[in-house]
Write a protein that holds these residues in place. Structure first.
Motif, PDB file in Angstrom:
ATOM      1  N   PHE A  19       0.830  -1.205   0.000  1.00 36.01           N
ATOM      2  CA  PHE A  19       0.000   0.000   0.000  1.00 36.01           C
ATOM      3  C   PHE A  19       0.863   1.253   0.000  1.00 36.01           C
ATOM      4  CE2 PHE A  19      -2.833  -3.166   1.860  1.00 36.01           C
ATOM      5  CZ  PHE A  19      -3.969  -2.961   1.099  1.00 36.01           C
ATOM      6  N   MET A  20       0.294   2.336  -0.522  1.00 31.26           N
ATOM      7  CA  MET A  20       0.884   3.666  -0.458  1.00 31.26           C
ATOM      8  C   MET A  20      -0.266   4.649  -0.595  1.00 31.26           C
ATOM      9  SD  MET A  20       3.651   5.621  -2.949  1.00 31.26           S
ATOM     10  CE  MET A  20       4.939   4.400  -2.813  1.00 31.26           C
ATOM     11  N   SER A  21      -0.220   5.722   0.191  1.00 32.74           N
ATOM     12  CA  SER A  21      -1.272   6.737   0.120  1.00 32.74           C
ATOM     13  C   SER A  21      -1.275   7.392  -1.258  1.00 32.74           C
ATOM     14  CB  SER A  21      -1.057   7.809   1.191  1.00 32.74           C
ATOM     15  OG  SER A  21       0.082   8.596   0.868  1.00 32.74           O
ATOM     16  N   ASN A  22      -2.390   8.019  -1.609  1.00 34.69           N
ATOM     17  CA  ASN A  22      -2.465   8.715  -2.886  1.00 34.69           C
ATOM     18  C   ASN A  22      -1.447   9.855  -2.930  1.00 34.69           C
ATOM     19  OD1 ASN A  22      -3.767   9.210  -5.501  1.00 34.69           O
ATOM     20  ND2 ASN A  22      -4.338  11.146  -4.541  1.00 34.69           N
ATOM     21  N   ARG A  23      -1.310  10.595  -1.842  1.00 35.04           N
ATOM     22  CA  ARG A  23      -0.322  11.685  -1.801  1.00 35.04           C
ATOM     23  C   ARG A  23       1.081  11.114  -1.976  1.00 35.04           C
ATOM     24  NH1 ARG A  23      -0.322  16.755  -1.165  1.00 35.04           N
ATOM     25  NH2 ARG A  23      -2.486  16.770  -0.526  1.00 35.04           N
ATOM     26  N   GLY A  24       1.350   9.981  -1.357  1.00 33.90           N
ATOM     27  CA  GLY A  24       2.644   9.340  -1.526  1.00 33.90           C
ATOM     28  C   GLY A  24       2.885   8.955  -2.974  1.00 33.90           C
ATOM     29  N   ARG A  25       1.870   8.436  -3.619  1.00 39.56           N
ATOM     30  CA  ARG A  25       1.996   8.042  -5.033  1.00 39.56           C
ATOM     31  C   ARG A  25       2.325   9.251  -5.899  1.00 39.56           C
ATOM     32  NH1 ARG A  25      -2.709   3.341  -5.692  1.00 39.56           N
ATOM     33  NH2 ARG A  25      -2.515   2.645  -3.536  1.00 39.56           N
ATOM     34  N   ARG A  41       7.407   4.776 -17.206  1.00 45.54           N
ATOM     35  CA  ARG A  41       6.898   3.413 -17.394  1.00 45.54           C
ATOM     36  C   ARG A  41       7.502   2.433 -16.393  1.00 45.54           C
ATOM     37  NH1 ARG A  41       7.983   3.766 -23.728  1.00 45.54           N
ATOM     38  NH2 ARG A  41       9.832   4.704 -22.775  1.00 45.54           N
ATOM     39  N   TYR A  42       8.726   2.696 -15.931  1.00 43.73           N
ATOM     40  CA  TYR A  42       9.324   1.846 -14.898  1.00 43.73           C
ATOM     41  C   TYR A  42       8.529   1.957 -13.601  1.00 43.73           C
ATOM     42  CZ  TYR A  42      13.448   1.264 -17.889  1.00 43.73           C
ATOM     43  OH  TYR A  42      14.294   0.961 -18.927  1.00 43.73           O
ATOM     44  N   GLY A  43       8.153   3.184 -13.245  1.00 46.95           N
ATOM     45  CA  GLY A  43       7.353   3.384 -12.045  1.00 46.95           C
ATOM     46  C   GLY A  43       5.990   2.734 -12.156  1.00 46.95           C
ATOM     47  N   GLY A  44       5.338   2.932 -13.300  1.00 45.18           N
ATOM     48  CA  GLY A  44       4.029   2.326 -13.518  1.00 45.18           C
ATOM     49  C   GLY A  44       4.096   0.811 -13.433  1.00 45.18           C
ATOM     50  N   ASP A  45       5.137   0.245 -13.997  1.00 42.83           N
ATOM     51  CA  ASP A  45       5.306  -1.211 -13.976  1.00 42.83           C
ATOM     52  C   ASP A  45       5.547  -1.717 -12.552  1.00 42.83           C
ATOM     53  OD1 ASP A  45       5.618  -3.772 -15.400  1.00 42.83           O
ATOM     54  OD2 ASP A  45       7.702  -3.635 -14.721  1.00 42.83           O
ATOM     55  N   TYR A  46       6.395  -1.024 -11.787  1.00 44.84           N
ATOM     56  CA  TYR A  46       6.672  -1.451 -10.416  1.00 44.84           C
ATOM     57  C   TYR A  46       5.415  -1.366  -9.556  1.00 44.84           C
ATOM     58  CZ  TYR A  46       8.738  -1.969  -5.830  1.00 44.84           C
ATOM     59  OH  TYR A  46       9.020  -2.417  -4.568  1.00 44.84           O
ATOM     60  N   PHE A  47       4.671  -0.290  -9.697  1.00 42.93           N
ATOM     61  CA  PHE A  47       3.440  -0.148  -8.931  1.00 42.93           C
ATOM     62  C   PHE A  47       2.427  -1.216  -9.334  1.00 42.93           C
ATOM     63  CE2 PHE A  47       3.180   4.169  -6.717  1.00 42.93           C
ATOM     64  CZ  PHE A  47       4.544   4.215  -6.492  1.00 42.93           C
ATOM     65  N   GLU A  48       2.367  -1.545 -10.616  1.00 42.28           N
ATOM     66  CA  GLU A  48       1.459  -2.600 -11.079  1.00 42.28           C
ATOM     67  C   GLU A  48       1.781  -3.921 -10.395  1.00 42.28           C
ATOM     68  OE1 GLU A  48       0.371  -5.047 -15.184  1.00 42.28           O
ATOM     69  OE2 GLU A  48       1.175  -3.012 -15.344  1.00 42.28           O
ATOM     70  N   GLU A  49       3.052  -4.218 -10.271  1.00 40.45           N
ATOM     71  CA  GLU A  49       3.475  -5.478  -9.649  1.00 40.45           C
ATOM     72  C   GLU A  49       3.304  -5.487  -8.133  1.00 40.45           C
ATOM     73  OE1 GLU A  49       7.560  -6.046 -10.682  1.00 40.45           O
ATOM     74  OE2 GLU A  49       7.147  -6.180 -12.828  1.00 40.45           O
ATOM     75  N   THR A  50       3.330  -4.313  -7.502  1.00 41.39           N
ATOM     76  CA  THR A  50       3.464  -4.245  -6.048  1.00 41.39           C
ATOM     77  C   THR A  50       2.194  -3.833  -5.315  1.00 41.39           C
ATOM     78  OG1 THR A  50       5.767  -3.611  -6.470  1.00 41.39           O
ATOM     79  CG2 THR A  50       4.987  -3.398  -4.218  1.00 41.39           C
ATOM     80  N   ASN A  62      -2.224   7.872 -13.947  1.00 38.61           N
ATOM     81  CA  ASN A  62      -1.540   8.767 -13.007  1.00 38.61           C
ATOM     82  C   ASN A  62      -0.045   8.866 -13.280  1.00 38.61           C
ATOM     83  OD1 ASN A  62      -3.888   9.515 -11.685  1.00 38.61           O
ATOM     84  ND2 ASN A  62      -3.721   7.886 -10.164  1.00 38.61           N
ATOM     85  N   TRP A  63       0.579   7.760 -13.648  1.00 40.19           N
ATOM     86  CA  TRP A  63       2.010   7.821 -13.967  1.00 40.19           C
ATOM     87  C   TRP A  63       2.245   8.634 -15.239  1.00 40.19           C
ATOM     88  CZ3 TRP A  63       6.440   6.990 -11.487  1.00 40.19           C
ATOM     89  CH2 TRP A  63       6.377   6.301 -10.283  1.00 40.19           C
ATOM     90  N   ALA A  64       1.426   8.433 -16.252  1.00 39.82           N
ATOM     91  CA  ALA A  64       1.585   9.210 -17.491  1.00 39.82           C
ATOM     92  C   ALA A  64       1.356  10.694 -17.226  1.00 39.82           C
ATOM     93  CB  ALA A  64       0.629   8.693 -18.557  1.00 39.82           C
TER      94      ALA A  64
END
Length: 118
Positions: A19-25, A41-50, A62-64
């Protein structure tokens, strides 16, 4: 580790809990893509996995957007200001970054300033 307590704390929380708060994201995205010039895209991919509450549209949109890929206004977050505003006493960053446990409150959000003063 980035050396920025708020970013490091958020990423450690994500890794440990999913988990991570929206503000944290928003802060992490801004810091990594704008300040560190990391491919969003690296961030989006890591968040997708985690993320346990992963949603394809929210995550990738949000990442884009956070990286300025959608046009319009680019929101660059000042992670030190955000940390001071939303974690005034440093409780959150100390929870996830135990190496900051004994850092004085006035330096907990900017520990790199300690060596210049102490």
């Amino acid at each position: 580790t980035t050396g920025y307590p708020l970013v490091d704390a958020n990423m450690r929380e994500l890794k440990a809990t999913g988990f991570m708060s929206n503000r944290g994201r928003q802060n992490v995205c801004s810091f990594l893509t704008i300040d560190m010039n990391m491919d969003w895209r690296y961030g989006g991919d890591y968040f997708e996995e985690t993320l346990l509450d992963y949603d394809v549209h929210s995550n990738w949109g949000n990442w884009a957007s956070g990286a300025g890929m959608t046009g319009g206004r680019l929101n660059r977050f000042n992670v030190v200001k955000q940390s001071k505003d939303y974690d005034m006493g440093g409780d959150y960053v100390r929870l996830w970054c135990p190496e900051l446990e004994n850092v004085p409150d006035k330096f907990v959000h900017e520990p790199w300033k300690m060596s210049h003063i102490l």
